[in-house]
Design an enzyme around this catalytic site. Structure first.
Site, mmCIF file in Angstrom:
data_model
loop_
_atom_site.group_PDB
_atom_site.id
_atom_site.type_symbol
_atom_site.label_atom_id
_atom_site.label_comp_id
_atom_site.label_asym_id
_atom_site.label_seq_id
_atom_site.Cartn_x
_atom_site.Cartn_y
_atom_site.Cartn_z
ATOM 1 N N LYS A 1 -57.165 -15.167 -38.088
ATOM 2 C CA LYS A 1 -56.176 -15.401 -37.032
ATOM 3 C C LYS A 1 -54.805 -15.537 -37.688
ATOM 4 O O LYS A 1 -54.677 -16.205 -38.740
ATOM 5 C CB LYS A 1 -56.557 -16.681 -36.275
ATOM 6 C CG LYS A 1 -55.724 -16.961 -35.037
ATOM 7 C CD LYS A 1 -56.329 -18.115 -34.243
ATOM 8 C CE LYS A 1 -55.561 -18.454 -32.986
ATOM 9 N NZ LYS A 1 -56.223 -19.497 -32.182
ATOM 10 N N SER B 1 -57.196 -18.607 -27.455
ATOM 11 C CA SER B 1 -56.149 -17.834 -28.069
ATOM 12 C C SER B 1 -56.609 -17.002 -29.263
ATOM 13 O O SER B 1 -55.861 -16.147 -29.728
ATOM 14 C CB SER B 1 -55.016 -18.760 -28.534
ATOM 15 O OG SER B 1 -55.473 -19.671 -29.513
ATOM 16 N N SER C 1 -59.987 -22.414 -28.055
ATOM 17 C CA SER C 1 -59.576 -21.072 -28.468
ATOM 18 C C SER C 1 -60.560 -20.298 -29.323
ATOM 19 O O SER C 1 -60.377 -19.098 -29.522
ATOM 20 C CB SER C 1 -58.234 -21.137 -29.191
ATOM 21 O OG SER C 1 -57.220 -21.243 -28.232
HETATM 22 N N1 GLN Z 1 -56.086 -22.477 -23.729
HETATM 23 C C1 GLN Z 1 -55.699 -23.678 -24.383
HETATM 24 C C2 GLN Z 1 -54.196 -23.790 -24.426
HETATM 25 O O1 GLN Z 1 -53.556 -22.902 -23.984
HETATM 26 C C3 GLN Z 1 -56.314 -23.787 -25.740
HETATM 27 C C4 GLN Z 1 -55.531 -23.159 -26.828
HETATM 28 C C5 GLN Z 1 -56.155 -23.348 -28.191
HETATM 29 O O2 GLN Z 1 -57.277 -23.841 -28.331
HETATM 30 N N2 GLN Z 1 -55.385 -22.999 -29.188
HETATM 31 O O3 GLN Z 1 -53.647 -24.731 -24.889
#
Ligand code: GLN
Length: 429
Positions: free
Chosen positions: A41, A116, A140
């Site tokens: 990532k 994400s 994510s």
């Molecule tokens: N969807 C969640 C957010 O937007 C989780 C994001 C993540 O785990 N980085 O904060």
């Protein structure tokens, strides 16, 4: 796949922001990951590769050092194939907030892959990398694993060093593996987990704790699995409900005992999570003022990142501190207590990962609250610092959905064992 083949295939998927064509991702030794390819990532520093967090803010930031997890991967013979696409600064649940465009879901063409860690997951699902690393602040790793039909794991907070991970919300972030099988996820976790004194929150545990892969045990008999009654009311898709019910039944057939538990404040987890995230994310982004690295974040970032910065700044401001943030911290400890109480009489909790199927890329969601709703089952885990993983459970109209397994603090091995047990009884779904 060689870099050219990856680039060719990626024209249709957009899982990568940068494919390594110059040997920057080469291993430094041989070991458990020899012969394996890994996508990273792009919020995890890899020396010599673009670590831009899918943001224009860092569009020219080539990392000058390796994150702790990358040092370990290289030493064990893993080959890094490239930097994966993601929601900008990990803010999102769909992969669509990337400044580099959205990623396709290889398992459900035309739909979002989830986020994400969108690119890391899609790279594995499409066979462009054997394994991948993502980060999970509120789901994510688990959310895209569910949508793309792969395995994902978020360790107990502190099991994997965050040294070299660009913070989203420090008290919630954890790096974790994505793979096709539980065995492979456990293997990558065994490599990247471990104490690191460059991260003050890194735990120092007995060596044997980290030997996840070698200790795997798929036996589901004599296991107590908890299912929260509140899950049912929040699942928004009948097909997901059926897949999860049948997953739980299969586990019972394999000898597990089902125990109904309560999580009465489950609906408080989302607002609690977002309040925490806004404040921590705002603070984490203050270093992107355009003087040291790249551009000033507010000048170039996308809408969701800007929303979080503005709300974080507002909530952090003096007169509102007691009104929102302190309350959010209290709610966080309530949620943690509640979920620990639910876990106290069982080995693990099992349930859905996401309440709804991934939406179509051609029908983007414009209301942030509708987007945030994807996170309802994943954020409680981060608020409580627990280990949790996702394993494919079935399909709804051809679209994958995953079973989430949640464990007690430091019961990472138990979670992986249950995931493996479930994988073994689900092979033909
Ligand atoms: N969807 C969640 C957010 O937007 C989780 C994001 C993540 O785990 N980085 O904060």
């Amino acid at each position: 796949m060689n870099p050219q083949e990856i680039q060719q295939k990626d024209k249709h998927i957009n899982a990568f922001i940068a494919v390594d064509t110059e040997g920057k991702g080469e291993p430094t030794g041989e070991g458990k990951l020899s012969g394996r390819t890994i996508a990273i990532k792009s919020n995890i520093n890899v020396e010599g590769l673009l670590t831009c967090c899918a943001s224009k803010t860092l569009e020219n930031y080539v990392a000058p050092y390796d994150a702790h997890v990358i040092e370990r991967i290289r030493k064990e013979g893993g080959r890094i194939v490239g930097m994966a696409n993601m929601d900008e600064f990990a803010c999102g649940a769909s992969g669509e907030t990337s400044a580099y465009g959205p990623t396709q879901n290889p398992a459900a063409p035309g739909r979002i892959p989830g986020g994400s860690s969108s690119g890391s997951t899609a790279a594995v699902a499409a066979g462009m990398a054997d394994l991948a690393l993502g980060s999970d602040t509120g789901g994510s790793i688990r959310n895209p694993a569910s949508h793309c039909g792969v395995v994902g794991f978020k360790p107990t907070y502190g099991v994997v060093s965050r040294y070299g991970l660009v913070d989203m919300a420090m008290s919630l972030d954890q790096i974790g593996p994505l793979a096709h099988t539980v065995e492979d996820a456990a293997l990558l976790l065994s490599v990247v987990a471990g104490h690191d004194n460059r991260d003050e929150t890194s735990l120092k545990l007995d060596k044997s704790f980290y030997q996840f892969h070698d200790k795997l045990n798929p036996d589901l008999s004599c296991l107590k699995i908890g299912y929260a009654k509140e899950f049912d009311g929040l699942i928004a898709d009948e097909g997901i409900r059926e897949v999860i019910n049948s997953a739980v039944e299969r586990m019972q057939d394999a000898g597990a005992e089902l125990v109904k538990v309560d999580l009465p404040n489950l609906t408080k987890a989302l607002p609690t999570y977002y309040l925490n995230v806004y404040v921590e994310f705002f603070s984490a982004t203050r270093k992107f003022d355009g003087r040291r690295y790249g551009h000033k974040i507010e000048d170039v970032c996308g809408e969701e990142v800007l929303r979080r910065i503005l709300l974080g700044s507002y909530i952090s401001s003096k007169e509102y501190a007691g009104r929102y943030y302190r309350k959010a911290l209290k709610a966080r400890s309530l949620i943690r207590k509640e979920i620990l109480a639910a876990l106290s009489g069982v080995d693990v909790l099992v349930g859905p990962t996401v309440p709804k199927l991934p939406h179509k890329l051609s029908e983007p969601i414009t209301d942030p609250r509708v987007m945030y709703a994807y996170d309802v089952f994943t954020v409680p885990v981060n608020l409580a610092g627990l280990p949790a993983g996702v394993v494919p459970a079935g399909k709804v109209g051809g679209v994958p959905t995953g079973l989430q397994v949640i464990g007690k603090p430091l019961a990472d091995q138990t979670v992986l064992d249950v995931m493996l047990g479930f994988q073994k009884i689900s092979r033909n779904i």
